[in-house]
Design a protein around this motif. Structure first.
Motif, short mmCIF file in Angstrom:
data_model
loop_
_atom_site.label_atom_id
_atom_site.label_comp_id
_atom_site.label_asym_id
_atom_site.label_seq_id
_atom_site.Cartn_x
_atom_site.Cartn_y
_atom_site.Cartn_z
N VAL A 112 4.31 3.70 -8.67
CA VAL A 112 3.70 3.62 -9.96
C VAL A 112 2.54 2.56 -10.14
N PRO A 113 2.91 1.42 -9.75
CA PRO A 113 1.75 0.41 -9.77
C PRO A 113 0.39 0.99 -9.11
N GLN A 114 0.65 1.25 -8.17
CA GLN A 114 -0.28 1.71 -7.18
C GLN A 114 -1.17 2.81 -7.87
N ILE A 115 -0.47 3.81 -8.34
CA ILE A 115 -0.89 5.06 -8.92
C ILE A 115 -1.71 4.48 -10.20
N ALA A 175 -1.26 4.76 5.18
CA ALA A 175 -1.50 3.67 4.12
C ALA A 175 -2.86 3.90 3.47
N VAL A 176 -2.89 3.92 2.33
CA VAL A 176 -4.21 4.13 1.22
C VAL A 176 -4.22 3.18 0.51
N SER A 177 -5.61 2.63 0.32
CA SER A 177 -5.82 1.37 -0.92
C SER A 177 -5.69 2.35 -2.16
N ASN A 178 -5.70 1.28 -3.28
CA ASN A 178 -5.91 2.25 -4.72
C ASN A 178 -7.22 2.85 -4.57
N GLU A 179 -8.19 2.39 -4.11
CA GLU A 179 -9.59 2.81 -4.06
C GLU A 179 -9.60 4.34 -2.97
N ASP A 180 -8.91 4.30 -2.08
CA ASP A 180 -8.62 5.49 -1.48
C ASP A 180 -7.92 6.55 -2.38
N LEU A 181 -6.97 6.14 -2.88
CA LEU A 181 -6.11 6.97 -3.78
C LEU A 181 -6.92 7.58 -4.94
N ALA A 182 -7.69 6.85 -5.48
CA ALA A 182 -8.76 7.12 -6.48
C ALA A 182 -9.75 8.31 -5.95
N ALA A 183 -10.26 8.00 -4.80
CA ALA A 183 -11.03 8.86 -4.28
C ALA A 183 -10.56 10.13 -4.01
N ILE A 184 -9.27 10.29 -3.50
CA ILE A 184 -8.37 11.47 -3.42
C ILE A 184 -8.39 12.34 -4.38
N MET A 185 -7.99 11.62 -5.59
CA MET A 185 -8.03 12.12 -6.97
C MET A 185 -9.28 12.93 -7.18
N LEU A 212 0.86 -1.31 -0.14
CA LEU A 212 0.06 0.09 -0.27
C LEU A 212 0.84 1.25 0.00
N PRO A 213 0.45 2.33 -0.83
CA PRO A 213 1.34 3.40 -0.71
C PRO A 213 0.94 4.23 0.44
N ARG A 214 1.74 5.09 0.73
CA ARG A 214 1.58 6.07 2.15
C ARG A 214 1.43 7.36 1.54
N VAL A 215 0.33 8.26 1.86
CA VAL A 215 0.11 9.37 1.57
C VAL A 215 0.34 10.30 2.64
N SER A 216 0.93 11.42 2.71
CA SER A 216 1.34 12.38 3.63
C SER A 216 0.22 13.27 3.95
N SER A 217 -0.09 13.93 2.55
CA SER A 217 -1.11 15.02 2.79
C SER A 217 -1.54 15.02 1.09
N TYR A 218 -2.73 15.78 1.06
CA TYR A 218 -3.20 16.21 -0.28
C TYR A 218 -3.98 17.55 -0.10
N SER A 219 -3.81 18.23 -1.35
CA SER A 219 -4.76 19.62 -1.28
C SER A 219 -4.24 20.36 -2.45
N PRO A 220 -5.18 21.57 -2.75
CA PRO A 220 -4.75 22.41 -3.52
C PRO A 220 -3.30 22.98 -3.11
N HIS A 221 -2.42 23.00 -4.11
CA HIS A 221 -1.13 23.66 -3.61
C HIS A 221 -0.92 24.89 -4.69
N PHE A 222 -0.23 26.13 -4.01
CA PHE A 222 -0.22 27.33 -4.78
C PHE A 222 1.29 27.60 -4.98
N GLY A 223 2.24 26.56 -4.62
CA GLY A 223 3.56 26.94 -4.47
C GLY A 223 4.45 26.44 -5.69
N GLU A 224 3.67 25.50 -6.49
CA GLU A 224 4.32 25.22 -7.59
C GLU A 224 4.34 25.93 -8.78
N GLU A 225 5.12 25.48 -9.92
CA GLU A 225 5.33 26.35 -10.97
C GLU A 225 4.19 27.01 -11.58
#
Length: 312
Positions: free
Chosen positions: A139-142, A109-119, A59-72
């Motif tokens: 990459v496989p989990q993504i 840890a998140v499942s592929n289903e959780d990761l899809a929901a985050i997206m 299972l992949p591990r996710v630290s955080s997810y959010s709209p981010h304004f510090g990228e290019e």
């Protein structure tokens, strides 16, 4: 859906409709059984939760997810880049500024289903893209998550935001899936890459990976101020020119494209092990920020190689 409208959709939507995306996810999952997902090639069985260099099992591990304004700027737009920070990493940079996430494993840890929901959640928040930060070891989990999210309506560009230490074989599974590649081009010398990032053979691996990324998506395409496809390359200037900027920038210009969008970054500061000092002259050299002269040297190297996009 009209054909003209469909051709504007990210490639993974079309791959999902044909069943190809699901097949890619299945093939990638099998790579975890004797893991060579990244150039570390640990060959552990991550399906059975064995841990290799990246310290990530099935299972992949996710630290955080959010709209981010510090990228290019082309990624951020009005509503931000939808960043997903993955814990763990396939490098161990002695100066990592996100070490709590990459080295200390802060996350859950998140499942592929959780990761899809985050997206899908980030898309619902009107983020302009899904920005996958430190994805090389998951990459496989993504792929599994995108295969679940695409039929549910995911249709914004996917950004692959990596350290550049990627396997060409793994990247080929992403052909037509990733819209925007955003790799680092960290070093021009293998000895420095090994000492500072514990990444054997970094320069050849990075160069091969960036060539494959460029083959897939080409130079950055911006439409209405937003990136829709292509490459953004990041190069962090290090004290004492430890990054060998002249080698890296010449490679980008001569072997990728002089139209490459290159963010030459000046924000280095001592962090993680580099802030502790000692342990040899190379690490000792990292105990200070860069100087204006060092940054301008990198800019001059870029201009001398006819690069012009992405930096002042």
């Amino acid at each position: 859906m009209a054909e003209a409208e469909r051709t504007q959709l990210p490639g993974y939507v079309r791959l999902s409709g044909s069943g190809e995306l699901e097949e890619r996810a299945r093939r990638a999952h099998e790579v975890l059984r004797d893991c060579v997902v990244c150039p570390q090639e640990c060959r552990v069985n991550r399906i059975e939760d064995e841990l290799g260099f990246c310290r990530t099992g099935l299972l992949p591990r996710v630290s955080s997810y959010s709209p981010h304004f510090g990228e290019e700027t082309p990624l951020v737009g009005k509503n931000g880049s939808g960043t997903i920070f993955f814990a763990g990493c396939n490098m161990r940079c002695e100066f990592c500024q996100n070490y709590e996430i990459s080295q200390c494993g802060a996350g859950y840890a998140v499942s592929n289903e959780d990761l899809a929901a985050i997206m899908l959640h980030l898309q619902e928040r009107r983020c302009h893209n899904i920005n996958l930060v430190s994805p090389s070891h998951v990459v496989p989990q993504i792929l599994g998550a995108v295969a679940l999210a695409a039929p549910r309506g995911l249709n914004v560009p996917l950004v692959y935001n990596s350290g550049g230490y990627d396997s060409v074989e793994t990247l080929r599974l992403l052909d037509g899936v990733i819209d925007i590649y955003m790799p680092d081009a960290k070093y021009g010398r293998d000895d420095v890459a090994l000492e500072l990032s514990h990444a054997p053979g970094y320069t050849a691996r990075m160069q091969a990976a960036l060539k494959e990324m460029h083959r897939q998506v080409g130079d950055l395409v911006i439409r209405d101020g937003l990136a829709v496809r292509g490459m953004i390359i990041r190069h962090l200037v290090l004290p004492g020119n430890l990054a060998s900027s002249e080698i890296v920038l010449k490679f980008i210009a001569e072997e990728l494209s002089r139209d490459s969008y290159v963010n030459i970054m000046a924000q280095y500061h001592p962090a993680w092990k580099a802030a502790e000092g000692g342990r040899g002259p190379v690490l000792a050299a990292l105990q200070r920020p860069i100087t204006s002269r060092e940054y301008q040297y990198a800019i001059r190297c870029a201009r001398e190689n006819s690069l012009s996009r992405g930096f002042p």
